[in-house]
Design a protein around this motif. Structure first.
Motif, short mmCIF file in Angstrom:
data_model
loop_
_atom_site.label_atom_id
_atom_site.label_comp_id
_atom_site.label_asym_id
_atom_site.label_seq_id
_atom_site.Cartn_x
_atom_site.Cartn_y
_atom_site.Cartn_z
N ALA A 213 0.83 -1.21 0.00
CA ALA A 213 0.00 0.00 0.00
C ALA A 213 0.86 1.26 0.00
O ALA A 213 0.56 2.24 -0.69
CB ALA A 213 -0.94 -0.01 1.20
N LEU A 214 1.95 1.23 0.77
CA LEU A 214 2.88 2.36 0.78
C LEU A 214 3.52 2.54 -0.59
O LEU A 214 3.68 3.68 -1.08
CB LEU A 214 3.97 2.13 1.83
CG LEU A 214 3.52 2.06 3.30
CD1 LEU A 214 4.69 1.66 4.18
CD2 LEU A 214 2.92 3.37 3.77
N ALA A 215 3.88 1.42 -1.22
CA ALA A 215 4.48 1.49 -2.55
C ALA A 215 3.48 2.04 -3.57
O ALA A 215 3.85 2.81 -4.47
CB ALA A 215 4.96 0.10 -2.97
N ASN A 216 2.22 1.66 -3.43
CA ASN A 216 1.17 2.16 -4.32
C ASN A 216 1.04 3.67 -4.19
O ASN A 216 0.94 4.39 -5.19
CB ASN A 216 -0.16 1.47 -3.98
CG ASN A 216 -1.20 1.63 -5.06
OD1 ASN A 216 -1.09 2.48 -5.94
ND2 ASN A 216 -2.24 0.81 -4.99
N PHE A 217 1.06 4.17 -2.94
CA PHE A 217 1.02 5.62 -2.73
C PHE A 217 2.22 6.29 -3.38
O PHE A 217 2.08 7.31 -4.07
CB PHE A 217 0.99 5.94 -1.23
CG PHE A 217 1.08 7.41 -0.94
CD1 PHE A 217 -0.04 8.21 -0.93
CD2 PHE A 217 2.33 8.01 -0.69
CE1 PHE A 217 0.05 9.58 -0.68
CE2 PHE A 217 2.42 9.37 -0.44
CZ PHE A 217 1.28 10.15 -0.43
N ALA A 218 3.40 5.73 -3.16
CA ALA A 218 4.62 6.32 -3.71
C ALA A 218 4.57 6.35 -5.23
O ALA A 218 4.99 7.33 -5.86
CB ALA A 218 5.83 5.54 -3.24
#
Length: 407
Positions: A213-218
């Motif tokens: 999810a963090l990677a998706n935001f980034a």
């Protein structure tokens, strides 16, 4: 060992000796003691397998009265002399349960024992009977919310540990009243900070879902940065062992070339350095969330895994600051309600803790503390783990640390 200090006069400052075993407890102890006026405090670390590194110690004491100072490391054999040499009115057991059990047993057997006080370095819910039993010899336990007072009062009665329950604010919370969000509504965070915990969530799949999810935001917000704020570097110890490291998970996702994974950074150091204007915090259940609330930083407690005692996040369920991993990926981060904040950890600090400790000190100096010797045999039954952690020969401790470093 230092030269013994003279006994205190009746109106002398409170003399407190604090013993910690890990980074989180050292941080709590030094922040707590720095917030108390009119005390003379001596802070020590006890040698044990989760002893913090020099860098962790520096971060733990940053912003406290001990910043820039050396924290002495002592052994169990030193404890009785340290307490006696400082003529301690109060011994603060700022450590894990087995260490506190041994410390309080040592202090309790002195000819005129000091008052024995303990507490936890963050959110203390759910209240644990095991933790209370390890602290069986204590006179008082410090809590940080009305809910904690209620639960620990109940557990004290259940375990027949006759201690007083004190209410105080977590010392890292600095807001004068109920904090308010400093971010604009629907503002995309300039920096998205994830604060992990060692114990929750436990499964590799759940932890990987968070990093994805963090990677998706980034990947979708190239103008923003993403940081996993690590509690320790590889090989360093924390209070609790982490089975699946976020460092390893991130490396794995980078190896799979998951979009955005290479844009996630790892952050080290005091949390304060990350809770700045434009930042937002994400966590599952962490005292870091309370620190973010305190600074007015948008915060999201991940709801995908539920809210229960096992996840240590039950108090946050109705905070108004919960959200899904999909909302993490979208950067949709909120803030708790004022009503929840006032009821949970952001009560007014009226200085009552200092008053309570002063009364305990007066009773200790007058030899009026209750006789706990009848409870000593119960305490000794719980000390096998403490013995292993504080009395193991140096080669055994070194071997244990090497195994921990290799994980």
């Amino acid at each position: 060992m230092s030269t013994p200090e003279p006994p205190p006069h009746a109106d002398a400052p409170l003399r407190i000796v604090s013993i910690s075993d890990s980074e989180s407890y050292l941080k709590w102890a030094t922040q707590l003691l720095s917030s108390l006026p009119g005390i003379e405090a001596h802070v020590y670390l006890i040698d044990n397998p989760i002893l913090p590194t020099d860098e962790q110690i520096t971060h733990a004491i940053a912003g406290t009265a001990w910043a820039g100072r050396s924290i002495p490391v002592v052994t169990r054999a030193d404890l009785a002399h340290i307490i006696a040499d400082h003529h301690a009115d109060i011994v603060l057991g700022a450590a894990t349960g087995p260490i506190v059990a041994q410390l309080f047993l040592t202090a309790n057997l002195l000819e005129q024992r000091p008052a024995l006080v303990s507490g936890l370095p963050g959110m203390g819910l759910p209240a644990s009977t095991k933790g209370m039993n390890y602290r069986r010899l204590m006179d008082a336990f410090i809590t940080h919310s009305f809910a904690e007072v209620a639960q620990y009062t109940e557990v004290s009665a259940l375990t027949q540990v006759p201690c007083e329950i004190y209410l105080s604010r977590l010392p890292m919370l600095r807001s004068a009243g109920v904090p308010e969000s400093k971010a604009e509504t629907a503002e995309t965070p300039q920096t998205l900070v994830f604060a992990p915990q060692a114990k929750v969530p436990e499964s590799l799949a759940d932890r990987e879902a968070i990093v994805r999810a963090l990677a998706n935001f980034a990947s979708c917000h190239g103008e923003s940065s993403v940081i996993i704020k690590m509690r320790s570097r590889p090989g360093e110890h924390e209070t609790h062992h982490e089975l699946h490291s976020y460092y390893d998970i991130l490396e794995s996702l980078r190896g799979e070339e998951v979009p955005g994974a290479d844009l996630i950074g790892l952050g080290y150091g005091p949390l304060d350095e990350f809770l700045v204007p434009g930042a937002a915090l994400v966590t599952v259940s962490s005292t870091a969330a309370l620190e973010a609330f305190d600074r007015g930083i948008p915060t999201l407690l991940i709801s995908d895994f539920g809210f229960d005692r096992d996840l240590l996040n039950e108090p946050f369920a109705d905070s108004g600051a919960t959200g899904t991993l999909a909302e993490v990926a979208a950067g949709d981060i909120g803030f708790p309600t004022s009503a929840w904040l006032a009821e949970n950890y952001f009560h007014s600090d009226d200085g009552r803790l200092r008053h309570h400790l002063k009364l305990l000190a007066v009773r200790a100096r007058a030899g009026q503390l209750p006789n706990r010797r009848s409870a000593v045999w119960k305490q000794k039954r719980l000390l096998i783990r403490a013995e292993l952690r504080t009395m193991a020969p140096t080669p055994v401790i070194r071997a244990y640390r090497k195994l921990r470093y290799a994980r």
